[in-house]
Design a protein around this motif. Structure first.
Motif, short mmCIF file in Angstrom:
data_model
loop_
_atom_site.label_atom_id
_atom_site.label_comp_id
_atom_site.label_asym_id
_atom_site.label_seq_id
_atom_site.Cartn_x
_atom_site.Cartn_y
_atom_site.Cartn_z
N THR A 43 -6.66 -27.50 2.70
CA THR A 43 -7.41 -27.03 1.55
C THR A 43 -7.55 -28.17 0.53
OG1 THR A 43 -5.45 -26.25 0.37
CG2 THR A 43 -6.53 -24.69 1.87
N GLU A 44 -8.50 -28.02 -0.38
CA GLU A 44 -8.70 -29.06 -1.38
C GLU A 44 -7.47 -29.23 -2.26
OE1 GLU A 44 -11.93 -30.31 -4.87
OE2 GLU A 44 -12.13 -28.40 -3.78
N ALA A 45 -6.84 -28.11 -2.62
CA ALA A 45 -5.64 -28.18 -3.45
C ALA A 45 -4.52 -28.92 -2.74
CB ALA A 45 -5.19 -26.78 -3.84
N ALA A 46 -4.32 -28.63 -1.45
CA ALA A 46 -3.27 -29.30 -0.70
C ALA A 46 -3.58 -30.78 -0.52
CB ALA A 46 -3.09 -28.63 0.66
N GLN A 47 -4.84 -31.11 -0.31
CA GLN A 47 -5.23 -32.51 -0.16
C GLN A 47 -4.94 -33.30 -1.44
OE1 GLN A 47 -9.45 -33.53 0.24
NE2 GLN A 47 -8.91 -34.74 2.04
N ASN A 48 -5.12 -32.67 -2.58
CA ASN A 48 -4.88 -33.35 -3.85
C ASN A 48 -3.39 -33.60 -4.11
OD1 ASN A 48 -7.62 -33.46 -4.43
ND2 ASN A 48 -7.61 -31.52 -5.56
N ARG A 49 -2.53 -32.75 -3.57
CA ARG A 49 -1.10 -32.91 -3.86
C ARG A 49 -0.33 -33.63 -2.76
NH1 ARG A 49 1.91 -29.11 -1.04
NH2 ARG A 49 0.72 -27.33 -0.24
N LEU A 50 -0.91 -33.76 -1.56
CA LEU A 50 -0.20 -34.36 -0.44
C LEU A 50 -0.71 -35.76 -0.14
CD1 LEU A 50 -0.04 -31.33 2.04
CD2 LEU A 50 1.72 -32.11 0.43
N ASP A 51 0.19 -36.61 0.25
CA ASP A 51 -0.15 -37.97 0.65
C ASP A 51 -0.10 -38.03 2.18
OD1 ASP A 51 -0.70 -40.66 0.75
OD2 ASP A 51 1.33 -41.29 0.19
N LEU A 52 -1.24 -37.79 2.82
CA LEU A 52 -1.28 -37.75 4.27
C LEU A 52 -1.25 -39.17 4.85
CD1 LEU A 52 -3.98 -35.01 4.99
CD2 LEU A 52 -1.52 -34.75 4.64
N PRO A 53 -0.58 -39.36 5.98
CA PRO A 53 -0.59 -40.68 6.63
C PRO A 53 -2.02 -41.09 6.98
CG PRO A 53 1.08 -39.26 7.60
CD PRO A 53 0.25 -38.39 6.71
N SER A 54 -2.32 -42.37 6.84
CA SER A 54 -3.66 -42.86 7.13
C SER A 54 -3.75 -43.33 8.58
CB SER A 54 -4.01 -44.03 6.20
OG SER A 54 -3.08 -45.09 6.36
N GLY A 55 -4.98 -43.43 9.06
CA GLY A 55 -5.21 -43.97 10.39
C GLY A 55 -5.19 -42.97 11.51
N GLY A 56 -4.96 -41.70 11.21
CA GLY A 56 -4.91 -40.69 12.26
C GLY A 56 -6.17 -39.85 12.29
N ALA A 57 -6.01 -38.60 12.69
CA ALA A 57 -7.15 -37.68 12.73
C ALA A 57 -7.69 -37.46 11.33
CB ALA A 57 -6.72 -36.36 13.35
N VAL A 58 -9.00 -37.34 11.22
CA VAL A 58 -9.63 -37.13 9.92
C VAL A 58 -9.44 -35.68 9.48
CG1 VAL A 58 -11.82 -37.19 8.65
CG2 VAL A 58 -11.33 -38.90 10.43
N PRO A 59 -8.82 -35.43 8.32
CA PRO A 59 -8.62 -34.05 7.89
C PRO A 59 -9.94 -33.37 7.54
CG PRO A 59 -7.42 -35.61 6.47
CD PRO A 59 -8.27 -36.40 7.39
N GLN A 60 -10.01 -32.10 7.86
CA GLN A 60 -11.19 -31.31 7.51
C GLN A 60 -10.81 -30.38 6.36
OE1 GLN A 60 -12.76 -28.95 10.69
NE2 GLN A 60 -13.80 -27.56 9.29
N VAL A 61 -11.52 -30.47 5.26
CA VAL A 61 -11.24 -29.65 4.09
C VAL A 61 -11.87 -28.27 4.29
CG1 VAL A 61 -11.50 -29.42 1.59
CG2 VAL A 61 -11.14 -31.68 2.61
N VAL A 62 -11.06 -27.23 4.12
CA VAL A 62 -11.52 -25.86 4.33
C VAL A 62 -11.03 -24.99 3.18
CG1 VAL A 62 -11.49 -26.07 6.86
CG2 VAL A 62 -9.45 -25.25 5.67
N ASP A 63 -11.61 -23.81 3.07
CA ASP A 63 -11.14 -22.83 2.10
C ASP A 63 -9.83 -22.21 2.58
OD1 ASP A 63 -13.36 -23.18 0.46
OD2 ASP A 63 -14.54 -21.67 1.56
N PRO A 64 -8.98 -21.77 1.66
CA PRO A 64 -7.74 -21.10 2.08
C PRO A 64 -7.99 -19.92 3.00
CG PRO A 64 -7.68 -21.60 -0.27
CD PRO A 64 -9.07 -21.92 0.20
N GLN A 65 -9.11 -19.22 2.79
CA GLN A 65 -9.41 -18.04 3.62
C GLN A 65 -9.66 -18.43 5.07
OE1 GLN A 65 -10.87 -18.77 0.71
NE2 GLN A 65 -9.88 -17.22 -0.59
N ALA A 66 -10.16 -19.65 5.30
CA ALA A 66 -10.38 -20.11 6.67
C ALA A 66 -9.05 -20.25 7.41
CB ALA A 66 -11.14 -21.44 6.66
N LEU A 67 -8.04 -20.76 6.72
CA LEU A 67 -6.71 -20.85 7.33
C LEU A 67 -6.11 -19.46 7.52
CD1 LEU A 67 -5.10 -23.91 5.47
CD2 LEU A 67 -5.97 -23.80 7.82
N ASP A 68 -6.34 -18.58 6.57
CA ASP A 68 -5.82 -17.21 6.69
C ASP A 68 -6.38 -16.53 7.93
OD1 ASP A 68 -4.42 -17.54 4.34
OD2 ASP A 68 -5.95 -16.58 3.08
#
Length: 290
Positions: free
Chosen positions: A78-103
């Protein structure tokens, strides 16, 4: 003499298996649920695979993404999680989704914390190789038909805390090594070898042949846990399922049975037994203390 020479089967340590199911990484425009099998036969799962499918939760996902041994298929965030987390670089490209999509994608009431990762199985060396390479303070935890993912996840954390060489479960009676288990394990699924064996009693016998001492936890014995472990000897601790306990052949295979002394009595309002993960923590502590 190696465990392999005593009759255990398994692939050579010099020939690690290739993780299956990998696909090219890249961004997509919408979250996609896991593909259905379409009636095709599923590929047989290796008995030494460390988990596949969706993993969720901050700690679990960050550990997966930081593990170079993992093949990552998808990262949903989610956009909120992307803003607070420091994901490792160089791997799979994250796809930003709404929380409801994960639900919608994950099991009902899942606390995903805004991130989910789909990964290929994590593979470990066979148990015979791990046992052969363990030091004199080697410690292995064996679970006899314990299937609750929350308990197994908690025990993976214990294995990490107490330096356990491997967690062993039966192939037919093991929870999925992903999902809820991975979240409870808070990343320890990436660092503790999980070995799935066909026959627990036979596995214990093979470990005994190369010098491992096997202690099973049971209430109906006079030996207290603090007296069960021999210093300087590699130890196996066997935990049975809550309620049934150790199965008969597994019980008879143990070198000794030991109990956790409890002051509570068999009366209403007092604890008759302990949660299996709690009992495992006490047993691992005593094994290390001795």
């Amino acid at each position: 003499m190696s465990l392999r020479s005593r009759g255990m089967k398994g692939p050579s340590a010099d020939a690690p298996k290739r993780a299956y199911g990998a696909k090219s990484h890249g961004a997509t425009t919408a979250p996609r649920p896991p593909k259905k099998s379409g009636g095709r036969k599923k590929r047989a799962q290796s008995r030494h695979e460390g988990g596949s499918g969706w993993i969720w939760g901050t700690h679990a996902c960050l550990a997966v993404l930081a593990n170079p041994r993992r093949t990552i298929h998808e990262v949903l965030i989610t956009e909120a999680a992307q803003n607070r987390l420091d994901l490792p670089s160089g791997g799979a490209v994250p796809q930003v989704v709404d929380p409801q999509a994960l639900d919608r994608l994950l099991p009902k009431s899942t606390v995903h914390q805004g991130i989910a990762v789909k990964a290929a199985p994590l593979e470990w060396q066979p148990l015979e190789v791990i046992a052969d390479n363990a030091g004199e303070d080697g410690l292995i935890l064996v679970l006899d038909q314990i299937t609750d993912p929350h308990n197994v996840g908690a025990m993976l954390r214990l294995c990490s805390a107490f330096g356990v060489s491997a967690l062993v479960m039966q192939t037919r009676k093991a929870p999925p090594l992903s999902g809820a288990l991975a979240k409870v394990a808070v990343g320890c699924l990436e660092t503790i070898p999980v070995c799935l064996e066909t026959n627990i009693a036979n596995t214990l016998q093979n470990l005994q042949r190369i010098g491992w001492q096997v202690t099973g936890l049971a209430g109906e014995t006079d030996i207290e846990l603090s007296d069960a472990f021999i210093p300087g000897v590699k130890q196996v601790i066997v935990m049975g399922a809550e309620g049934p306990g150790l199965r008969e052949r597994v019980r008879k295979t143990c070198d000794r049975l030991a109990r956790i002394p409890m002051r509570s009595g068999a009366v209403v309002g007092e604890a008759e037994s302990l949660n299996v993960a709690t009992a495992a923590g006490i047993a691992l502590y005593e094994a290390r203390r001795g």
